[in-house]
Design a protein around this motif. Structure first.
Motif, short mmCIF file in Angstrom:
data_model
loop_
_atom_site.label_atom_id
_atom_site.label_comp_id
_atom_site.label_asym_id
_atom_site.label_seq_id
_atom_site.Cartn_x
_atom_site.Cartn_y
_atom_site.Cartn_z
N LEU A 87 0.77 -1.13 0.04
CA LEU A 87 0.00 0.03 0.18
C LEU A 87 0.82 1.32 0.02
O LEU A 87 0.48 2.08 -0.74
CB LEU A 87 -0.96 -0.14 1.27
CG LEU A 87 -2.00 1.20 1.10
CD1 LEU A 87 -3.08 0.80 0.07
CD2 LEU A 87 -2.99 0.69 2.47
N ILE A 88 1.83 1.25 0.61
CA ILE A 88 2.95 2.41 0.68
C ILE A 88 3.61 2.40 -0.49
O ILE A 88 3.71 3.70 -0.92
CB ILE A 88 3.87 2.21 1.91
CG1 ILE A 88 3.38 2.27 3.51
CG2 ILE A 88 5.07 3.26 1.85
CD1 ILE A 88 4.11 1.86 4.52
N GLU A 89 4.18 1.51 -1.18
CA GLU A 89 4.67 1.31 -2.19
C GLU A 89 3.53 1.92 -3.43
O GLU A 89 4.07 2.77 -4.24
CB GLU A 89 5.18 0.03 -2.78
CG GLU A 89 6.15 -0.52 -1.78
CD GLU A 89 6.63 -1.82 -1.95
OE1 GLU A 89 7.79 -2.17 -1.56
OE2 GLU A 89 5.84 -2.72 -2.51
N LEU A 126 -2.29 17.79 -4.68
CA LEU A 126 -0.82 18.12 -4.35
C LEU A 126 0.00 18.64 -5.40
O LEU A 126 0.65 19.66 -5.28
CB LEU A 126 -0.09 16.84 -3.64
CG LEU A 126 -0.48 16.82 -2.41
CD1 LEU A 126 -0.05 15.34 -1.75
CD2 LEU A 126 -0.66 17.87 -1.19
N TYR A 127 0.04 18.10 -6.68
CA TYR A 127 1.03 18.30 -7.62
C TYR A 127 0.33 19.03 -8.98
O TYR A 127 1.21 19.59 -9.45
CB TYR A 127 1.76 17.10 -8.12
CG TYR A 127 2.37 16.19 -7.21
CD1 TYR A 127 3.53 16.73 -6.29
CD2 TYR A 127 2.00 14.96 -6.60
CE1 TYR A 127 4.13 16.11 -5.66
CE2 TYR A 127 2.49 14.39 -5.52
CZ TYR A 127 3.72 14.94 -5.04
OH TYR A 127 4.29 14.10 -4.17
N VAL A 140 2.19 6.46 -7.31
CA VAL A 140 1.21 6.93 -8.07
C VAL A 140 1.63 8.56 -7.75
O VAL A 140 1.47 9.49 -8.80
CB VAL A 140 -0.24 6.89 -7.44
CG1 VAL A 140 -1.24 7.76 -7.99
CG2 VAL A 140 -0.61 5.21 -7.85
N PHE A 141 1.95 8.75 -6.50
CA PHE A 141 2.43 10.18 -6.21
C PHE A 141 3.62 10.84 -7.11
O PHE A 141 3.72 11.73 -7.81
CB PHE A 141 2.70 10.48 -4.88
CG PHE A 141 1.72 10.90 -3.91
CD1 PHE A 141 0.52 9.94 -3.95
CD2 PHE A 141 1.83 11.88 -3.21
CE1 PHE A 141 -0.52 10.23 -3.05
CE2 PHE A 141 0.65 12.23 -2.26
CZ PHE A 141 -0.51 11.53 -2.11
N ARG A 142 4.57 9.77 -7.09
CA ARG A 142 5.65 10.15 -8.07
C ARG A 142 5.43 10.13 -9.45
O ARG A 142 6.06 11.13 -10.17
CB ARG A 142 6.87 9.11 -7.87
CG ARG A 142 8.37 9.44 -8.37
CD ARG A 142 9.28 8.40 -8.22
NE ARG A 142 8.94 7.14 -8.36
CZ ARG A 142 8.58 6.06 -7.51
NH1 ARG A 142 8.50 6.27 -6.24
NH2 ARG A 142 8.17 4.80 -8.00
N THR A 143 4.58 9.32 -9.89
CA THR A 143 4.17 9.26 -11.38
C THR A 143 3.60 10.40 -11.68
O THR A 143 3.64 11.05 -12.82
CB THR A 143 3.63 7.97 -11.51
OG1 THR A 143 4.50 6.78 -11.38
CG2 THR A 143 3.19 7.95 -13.22
N ILE A 177 -6.04 7.79 -3.96
CA ILE A 177 -4.60 8.27 -4.16
C ILE A 177 -4.42 9.21 -5.22
O ILE A 177 -3.78 10.22 -5.39
CB ILE A 177 -3.91 7.04 -4.59
CG1 ILE A 177 -4.11 5.75 -3.39
CG2 ILE A 177 -2.57 7.19 -4.97
CD1 ILE A 177 -3.46 4.69 -3.78
N GLU A 178 -5.16 8.97 -6.52
CA GLU A 178 -5.07 9.79 -7.57
C GLU A 178 -5.65 11.26 -7.08
O GLU A 178 -4.98 12.28 -7.69
CB GLU A 178 -5.76 9.40 -8.85
CG GLU A 178 -4.84 8.49 -9.48
CD GLU A 178 -5.59 8.30 -11.01
OE1 GLU A 178 -6.37 8.47 -11.39
OE2 GLU A 178 -4.32 7.93 -11.89
N SER A 179 -6.52 11.39 -6.41
CA SER A 179 -7.13 12.64 -6.17
C SER A 179 -6.29 13.39 -5.24
O SER A 179 -6.11 14.62 -5.51
CB SER A 179 -8.75 12.40 -5.48
OG SER A 179 -9.12 13.66 -5.12
#
Length: 190
Positions: free
Chosen positions: A78-80, A160-161, A85-88, A153-155
């Motif tokens: 889950l952390i990975e 943020l980004y 997703v955040f990094r991508t 996660i995507e939202s």
């Protein structure tokens, strides 16, 4: 590279440079080095290429998830997943913005679920495995929960980004809160 792929790549470049509204099919075909009629063999309108552009992003995401989600522990997975997703999203923020602006302007938004099906299926399989291992709640409905998790996660990553441009410390705090929230909602234990 096949003509369809050249068109998609050219569309990403043209939309990224000029914006969705100002880009014309002529701009795209010039970059793809094809005749305008060839474009119409693959796509009936300027915005009909958007689902294929979204699929490019999902392909990036699936490649990264496959390469980076390697733990046997679901909680660590889950952390990975969140990290990936955040990094991508951060690395491909221009593409993500393009997808959202382009799909919302077209009749192709309803294709979103089909485009994201590989991601939903991939996560659903991990949820089922975790259920069988007894590391998440037995009442989790994997197919529905996969969509909820991806959306959450995507939202968060987009907020943020794409919209707020948060500093790294704030982004990390949001990420940790999201991981804690998802872990608690799933009853994750390891």
């Amino acid at each position: 590279m096949e003509k369809r792929e050249r068109i998609i790549t050219a569309a990403i470049e043209a939309f990224g440079e000029k914006g969705v509204e100002k880009t014309t099919i002529s701009d795209i075909v010039k970059r793809a080095n094809i005749a305008q009629g060839t474009y119409y063999l693959y796509f009936p309108s300027k915005l009909s290429v958007m689902p294929d552009i979204a699929a490019v992003f999902v392909d990036y995401l699936m490649t990264e998830l496959t390469n980076n989600v390697t733990s046997s522990s679901f909680k660590q997975q889950l952390i990975e997943i969140v990290d990936t997703v955040f990094r991508t999203t951060d690395e491909h923020k221009k593409l993500a913005v393009l997808i959202y602006s382009g799909l919302t302007q077209s009749e192709h938004l309803q294709q979103w679920e089909t485009i994201y099906a590989p991601l939903y299926d991939w996560l659903s399989e991990r949820l089922e495995t975790a259920k069988q291992a007894g590391t998440i709640r037995q009442t989790v409905q994997a197919d529905y929960t996969a969509r909820i998790i991806v959306g959450s996660i995507e939202s968060t990553a987009e907020q943020l980004y794409l919209y707020n441009q948060e500093e790294d410390a704030k982004a990390n705090e949001h990420k940790q809160e999201l991981i804690q929230f998802l872990s608690y909602a799933l009853g994750a234990s390891d």
